[in-house]
Design an enzyme around this catalytic site. Structure first.
Site, mmCIF file in Angstrom:
data_model
loop_
_atom_site.group_PDB
_atom_site.id
_atom_site.type_symbol
_atom_site.label_atom_id
_atom_site.label_comp_id
_atom_site.label_asym_id
_atom_site.label_seq_id
_atom_site.Cartn_x
_atom_site.Cartn_y
_atom_site.Cartn_z
ATOM 1 N N TYR A 100 0.866 -1.395 -0.065
ATOM 2 C CA TYR A 100 0.019 0.067 -0.212
ATOM 3 C C TYR A 100 1.053 1.526 0.261
ATOM 4 O O TYR A 100 1.777 0.985 1.114
ATOM 5 C CB TYR A 100 -0.902 0.012 0.671
ATOM 6 C CG TYR A 100 -2.106 1.179 1.660
ATOM 7 C CD1 TYR A 100 -2.811 0.656 0.424
ATOM 8 C CD2 TYR A 100 -1.117 1.937 1.941
ATOM 9 C CE1 TYR A 100 -3.245 2.105 0.788
ATOM 10 C CE2 TYR A 100 -2.123 3.352 2.425
ATOM 11 C CZ TYR A 100 -3.210 3.142 1.782
ATOM 12 O OH TYR A 100 -4.074 4.919 1.884
ATOM 13 N N ASP A 172 -1.310 -7.085 6.773
ATOM 14 C CA ASP A 172 -2.293 -6.863 6.348
ATOM 15 C C ASP A 172 -3.458 -7.140 5.992
ATOM 16 O O ASP A 172 -3.201 -7.394 4.850
ATOM 17 C CB ASP A 172 -1.975 -4.967 5.717
ATOM 18 C CG ASP A 172 -2.578 -4.402 5.159
ATOM 19 O OD1 ASP A 172 -3.760 -4.061 5.438
ATOM 20 O OD2 ASP A 172 -2.088 -2.873 4.731
ATOM 21 N N LYS A 197 -11.899 0.746 5.510
ATOM 22 C CA LYS A 197 -12.958 0.052 4.610
ATOM 23 C C LYS A 197 -13.548 -1.018 5.055
ATOM 24 O O LYS A 197 -14.950 -0.313 5.250
ATOM 25 C CB LYS A 197 -11.212 -0.948 3.957
ATOM 26 C CG LYS A 197 -9.698 -0.488 3.452
ATOM 27 C CD LYS A 197 -10.151 1.278 2.555
ATOM 28 C CE LYS A 197 -9.009 1.665 2.961
ATOM 29 N NZ LYS A 197 -7.655 1.283 3.095
HETATM 30 C C1 PLP Z 1 -5.921 1.831 3.184
HETATM 31 C C2 PLP Z 1 -5.030 0.923 3.464
HETATM 32 C C3 PLP Z 1 -4.386 1.062 4.289
HETATM 33 C C4 PLP Z 1 -4.269 2.519 5.267
HETATM 34 O O1 PLP Z 1 -5.768 2.756 5.438
HETATM 35 P P1 PLP Z 1 -5.959 4.207 6.428
HETATM 36 O O2 PLP Z 1 -7.431 4.217 7.222
HETATM 37 O O3 PLP Z 1 -6.150 4.611 5.002
HETATM 38 O O4 PLP Z 1 -5.070 5.313 7.417
HETATM 39 C C5 PLP Z 1 -3.413 -0.005 4.906
HETATM 40 N N1 PLP Z 1 -3.094 -0.564 4.046
HETATM 41 C C6 PLP Z 1 -4.309 -1.136 3.262
HETATM 42 C C7 PLP Z 1 -3.821 -2.311 1.933
HETATM 43 C C8 PLP Z 1 -5.079 -0.296 2.338
HETATM 44 O O5 PLP Z 1 -6.224 -0.031 2.297
#
Ligand code: PLP
Length: 380
Positions: A100, A172, A197
């Site tokens: 990311y 992640d 998300k």
């Molecule tokens: C969006 C995202 C992040 C960062 O998260 P935020 O809530 O925008 O700080 C980290 N890793 C992945 C895979 C993401 O899609």
């Protein structure tokens, strides 16, 4: 409890004095000490250290992941940054190539200058990970699946490598959520989510989540969370809990929409490639089947020219041109300049190209999405 019950009852409150079914929002920074004063007798004193609404969410997160303890942060990046505080100058990490964008930028421009050593490798290849391990390596930090090509690492294989070398495996898993994969059960030590998300689920809240498997990691992370202070507010903890109640319904729907759209795209004459782990010809279809209960709701597809890609991006009416994912609405983005714009071109070129479009599929009727894409593709 079974899986729909577990999410449907997220944050359903059982011990408030008035029997409120929804967890109350404890919108307070401080709590009165109980008298007589005894050290350790107050469950809550100061919201950065602990707040009952946040606790309800953190317990829910731990339960959904099958972990020891959950932590809620003000964003996914706050969560990632807290986890990376576990390491010291001179420690070496093996990270997924094509992370990311902001995780990459954080590591490259804040942590490397502070002494963290790194190797970016293809974490879908256990051999590449094994080859990158040094005597200073402390952990693997993997993103599953990768963005935007949706390549899927074999978590059990990575866990074996980490264990053999007494290192940690950090994942992640934002794109899949605990509904679809439970990394801790596959040997992962720490799972991270941008709860902005799918978990919060409505594109109206920023939040981050971490769940750890062991009491010792929980203790370390709890210290980091309190001392760095990037905690989730009571209001946003409540919104995230509310989102989780429908996580199962939303994920099922988004995943089945994505499967149909991916198959439809694959048959479209203007589409030159489709990346979706639910397609039998995806290189990691079998890995995904083994370790997850679904295939997620992210798709990437290519067209023949950059001009066509731009025309599609400008040509939809229903599908919204926006970054992010996990809300009810379908979004489309252009990884080359938007999600991965902050990654130096030479790095970027290893994982993607300029003719690629990423779709974050929502919970609408998939036929409406296909018709919208078809109109845009015809014009391209
Ligand atoms: C969006 C995202 C992040 C960062 O998260 P935020 O809530 O925008 O700080 C980290 N890793 C992945 C895979 C993401 O899609």
């Amino acid at each position: 409890m079974r899986r729909y019950t577990r999410v449907a009852r997220a944050g359903v409150n059982k011990d408030a004095p008035f029997g409120s079914v929804s967890t109350p929002i404890f919108q307070t920074a401080i709590f009165e000490h109980q008298r007589p004063l005894q050290e350790g007798s107050d469950p809550y004193a100061y919201t950065r250290v602990g707040n009952p609404t946040r606790t309800a969410l953190e317990r829910t997160l731990a339960e959904l992941e099958g972990g020891f303890q959950g932590f809620a942060f003000s964003s996914g990046m706050a969560a990632i940054s807290a986890v990376l505080r576990l390491f010291r100058p001179g420690d070496h990490l093996i990270l997924t190539e094509g992370l990311y964008g902001h995780t990459y930028t954080l590591v490259k421009f804040l942590l490397e200058p502070a002494g963290l050593l790194t190797s970016f490798v293809d974490t879908t290849s256990p051999e590449a990970v094994r080859a990158a391990w040094t005597d200073k390596t402390r952990a693997i930090f993997a993103e599953v699946p990768t963005n935007p090509l949706l390549r899927v690492a074999d978590l059990a294989a990575l866990s074996e490598i980490a264990k053999e070398n007494r290192g940690l495996l950090i994942v992640d898993a934002t794109f899949l959520t605990p509904w679809t994969v439970q990394p801790l059960k596959l040997g992962v030590d720490i799972v991270i989510h941008s709860a902005t998300k799918y978990l919060a689920g409505h594109n109206d809240t920023m939040a981050g989540a971490v769940v750890v498997k062991s009491p010792s990691l929980a203790e370390e992370l709890s210290f980091i969370q309190i001392m760095t202070g990037g905690i989730l507010s009571p209001q946003d903890a409540w919104l995230t809990l509310r989102g989780i109640k429908t996580l199962g319904l939303r994920m099922d729907r988004a995943q089945s929409n994505a499967q149909r759209l991916a198959e439809w795209l694959q048959a479209h004459p203007k589409v030159t490639e489709v990346h979706y782990p639910g397609l039998p010809d995806h290189p990691h279809h079998e890995v995904m089947k083994r370790q997850a209960s679904g295939f997620g709701a992210m798709i990437s597809f290519g067209v023949a020219t950059v001009e066509q890609a731009r025309a599609v991006l400008n040509g939809t009416e229903l599908i919204i041109l926006a970054e992010s994912m996990g809300g009810t609405e379908t979004l489309m983005t252009y990884p080359w300049t938007l999600t991965h714009g902050s990654v130096p071109e030479e790095e970027r070129r290893r994982g993607l190209h300029e003719r690629l479009i990423r779709l974050a599929v929502g919970i609408e009727d998939w036929e409406d999405l296909a018709e919208d894409l078809d109109r845009a593709l015809q014009k391209a």
